[in-house]
Design a protein around this motif. Structure first.
Motif, PDB file in Angstrom:
ATOM      1  N   THR A  55       0.848  -1.191   0.000  1.00  0.00           N
ATOM      2  CA  THR A  55       0.000   0.000   0.000  1.00  0.00           C
ATOM      3  C   THR A  55       0.884   1.243   0.000  1.00  0.00           C
ATOM      4  O   THR A  55       1.803   1.361   0.808  1.00  0.00           O
ATOM      5  N   LEU A  56       0.589   2.160  -0.924  1.00  0.00           N
ATOM      6  CA  LEU A  56       1.320   3.410  -1.036  1.00  0.00           C
ATOM      7  C   LEU A  56       0.428   4.538  -0.538  1.00  0.00           C
ATOM      8  O   LEU A  56      -0.685   4.732  -1.031  1.00  0.00           O
ATOM      9  N   TYR A  57       0.923   5.282   0.460  1.00  0.00           N
ATOM     10  CA  TYR A  57       0.169   6.371   1.071  1.00  0.00           C
ATOM     11  C   TYR A  57       0.733   7.703   0.583  1.00  0.00           C
ATOM     12  O   TYR A  57       1.941   7.947   0.667  1.00  0.00           O
ATOM     13  N   GLY A  58      -0.146   8.564   0.062  1.00  0.00           N
ATOM     14  CA  GLY A  58       0.367   9.810  -0.481  1.00  0.00           C
ATOM     15  C   GLY A  58      -0.699  10.868  -0.693  1.00  0.00           C
ATOM     16  O   GLY A  58      -1.765  10.853  -0.073  1.00  0.00           O
ATOM     17  N   CYS A  59      -0.398  11.775  -1.633  1.00  0.00           N
ATOM     18  CA  CYS A  59      -1.242  12.940  -1.893  1.00  0.00           C
ATOM     19  C   CYS A  59      -1.654  12.956  -3.361  1.00  0.00           C
ATOM     20  O   CYS A  59      -1.953  11.921  -3.938  1.00  0.00           O
ATOM     21  N   SER A  60      -1.664  14.129  -3.983  1.00  0.00           N
ATOM     22  CA  SER A  60      -2.061  14.230  -5.388  1.00  0.00           C
ATOM     23  C   SER A  60      -1.074  13.524  -6.305  1.00  0.00           C
ATOM     24  O   SER A  60      -1.449  13.062  -7.392  1.00  0.00           O
ATOM     25  N   VAL A 115       3.759  -4.382   3.074  1.00  0.00           N
ATOM     26  CA  VAL A 115       4.721  -3.305   2.827  1.00  0.00           C
ATOM     27  C   VAL A 115       3.954  -1.993   2.724  1.00  0.00           C
ATOM     28  O   VAL A 115       3.008  -1.882   1.948  1.00  0.00           O
ATOM     29  N   ALA A 116       4.348  -1.003   3.521  1.00  0.00           N
ATOM     30  CA  ALA A 116       3.733   0.326   3.470  1.00  0.00           C
ATOM     31  C   ALA A 116       4.755   1.305   2.918  1.00  0.00           C
ATOM     32  O   ALA A 116       5.900   1.340   3.368  1.00  0.00           O
ATOM     33  N   VAL A 117       4.343   2.095   1.942  1.00  0.00           N
ATOM     34  CA  VAL A 117       5.222   3.089   1.330  1.00  0.00           C
ATOM     35  C   VAL A 117       4.662   4.479   1.628  1.00  0.00           C
ATOM     36  O   VAL A 117       3.540   4.798   1.240  1.00  0.00           O
ATOM     37  N   ILE A 118       5.434   5.293   2.335  1.00  0.00           N
ATOM     38  CA  ILE A 118       5.047   6.673   2.607  1.00  0.00           C
ATOM     39  C   ILE A 118       5.654   7.537   1.512  1.00  0.00           C
ATOM     40  O   ILE A 118       6.875   7.676   1.415  1.00  0.00           O
ATOM     41  N   CYS A 119       4.802   8.097   0.658  1.00  0.00           N
ATOM     42  CA  CYS A 119       5.244   8.936  -0.460  1.00  0.00           C
ATOM     43  C   CYS A 119       5.235  10.398   0.007  1.00  0.00           C
ATOM     44  O   CYS A 119       4.172  11.017   0.111  1.00  0.00           O
ATOM     45  N   PHE A 120       6.417  10.936   0.263  1.00  0.00           N
ATOM     46  CA  PHE A 120       6.542  12.249   0.910  1.00  0.00           C
ATOM     47  C   PHE A 120       6.918  13.349  -0.077  1.00  0.00           C
ATOM     48  O   PHE A 120       7.781  13.164  -0.936  1.00  0.00           O
ATOM     49  N   LEU A 121       6.263  14.503   0.087  1.00  0.00           N
ATOM     50  CA  LEU A 121       6.613  15.735  -0.607  1.00  0.00           C
ATOM     51  C   LEU A 121       6.959  16.794   0.435  1.00  0.00           C
ATOM     52  O   LEU A 121       6.391  16.801   1.538  1.00  0.00           O
TER      53      LEU A 121
END
Length: 281
Positions: A55-60, A115-121
């Motif tokens: 799972t990928l967690y993020g924004c736009s 697996v968790a992916v934190i997609c950071f900006l």
């Protein structure tokens, strides 16, 4: 036309389950949301015991504004790992706060990721503390689309150093974006709060045996803040993966004025993230 988002008492807002249509400002790019309100990736709704879920967690960026369902980096990663279930839990305007709240919810449900992916900006640091500038900006975009008022989850810190979650209405704020810029909070504070959020995310993943990836997708808008945050992440035992692309590279952007990745930009991120994910599954 019905909005693609709706109010959520925990997240502030979430996608409208089953929505099919276009996003404001992107009329030529239809999107489809699944039964949970997240962007469809043609993934499997149920995994077998031998499959790993990602799972990928993020924004736009993770949502993929401006590109088709098949072109998002989440959708591309699903095709790279066809025997795994890949989900994208992302919406425009989300920050690390929503990443933590969604992760906590998923870890305690049938959607628990391996697996968790934190997609950071870099802009997430402002969102996490509910800065005046971000509140004015997102209020102007979202207000008027909802019958139910939306509130923004924000994090503050107690005198003892504990994180506190509160909610700020983002309705008709008597504040313009220009005026809000004058009230910009010390960037060190926003980096400190976000660092503590990442530490909490790591602790949650360890509790449930979930592997964690902290991926930096953009850093050039606030390079010093991001550099400090990556340094703090290492101190928390969390290795940051810098997969950012230069802001000057407009070939990977939707346009010179829209920094969101285009289809080639999503392929860039999919290639980088797939290589990291492959080492963990």
């Amino acid at each position: 036309m019905e909005s693609y988002i709706k109010a959520d008492r925990i997240l502030g807002w979430r996608g409208r389950a089953g929505f099919t249509g276009v996003l404001p400002g992107y009329p030529n790019c239809p999107v489809k949301l699944d039964e949970r309100g997240w962007r469809s990736t043609s993934n499997k709704s149920v995994t077998t015991l031998n499959e790993k879920s990602i799972t990928l967690y993020g924004c736009s960026y993770g949502f993929g504004v401006g590109v088709g369902d098949e072109d998002t980096f989440v959708g591309r990663i699903q095709r790279r790992f066809p025997t795994n279930c890949v989900r994208g839990v992302a919406l425009p305007g989300y920050g690390t706060v929503q990443a933590l709240l969604n992760l906590q919810r998923d870890l305690r449900s049938s959607f628990r990721p391996d697996v968790a992916v934190i997609c950071f900006l870099d802009v997430h640091t402002r969102r996490n503390i509910g800065s005046a500038q971000f509140l004015a900006n997102i209020g102007s975009r979202y207000w008027g689309q909802q019958k139910t008022p939306i509130s923004l989850p924000r994090i503050s810190m107690s005198i003892a150093g504990d994180l506190r979650l509160s909610y700020v209405p983002i309705g008709e704020l008597p504040l313009t974006t220009k005026e809000a810029g004058i009230l910009q909070i010390d960037p060190y504070y926003s980096a400190l709060i976000t660092g503590k959020l990442l530490k909490t995310i790591k602790r949650e993943c360890q509790k449930f045996g979930c592997k964690l990836i902290f991926a930096v997708l953009r850093k050039d808008a606030e390079p010093e803040v991001t550099r400090r945050l990556m340094y703090d992440a290492i101190g928390h035992g969390l290795e940051p993966y810098d997969i950012s692309m230069p802001r000057s590279n407009t070939l990977l952007r939707l346009s010179q004025v829209d920094p969101h990745p285009n289809a080639d930009g999503h392929k860039f991120y999919a290639d980088k993230l797939s290589a990291i994910i492959e080492t963990l599954i």
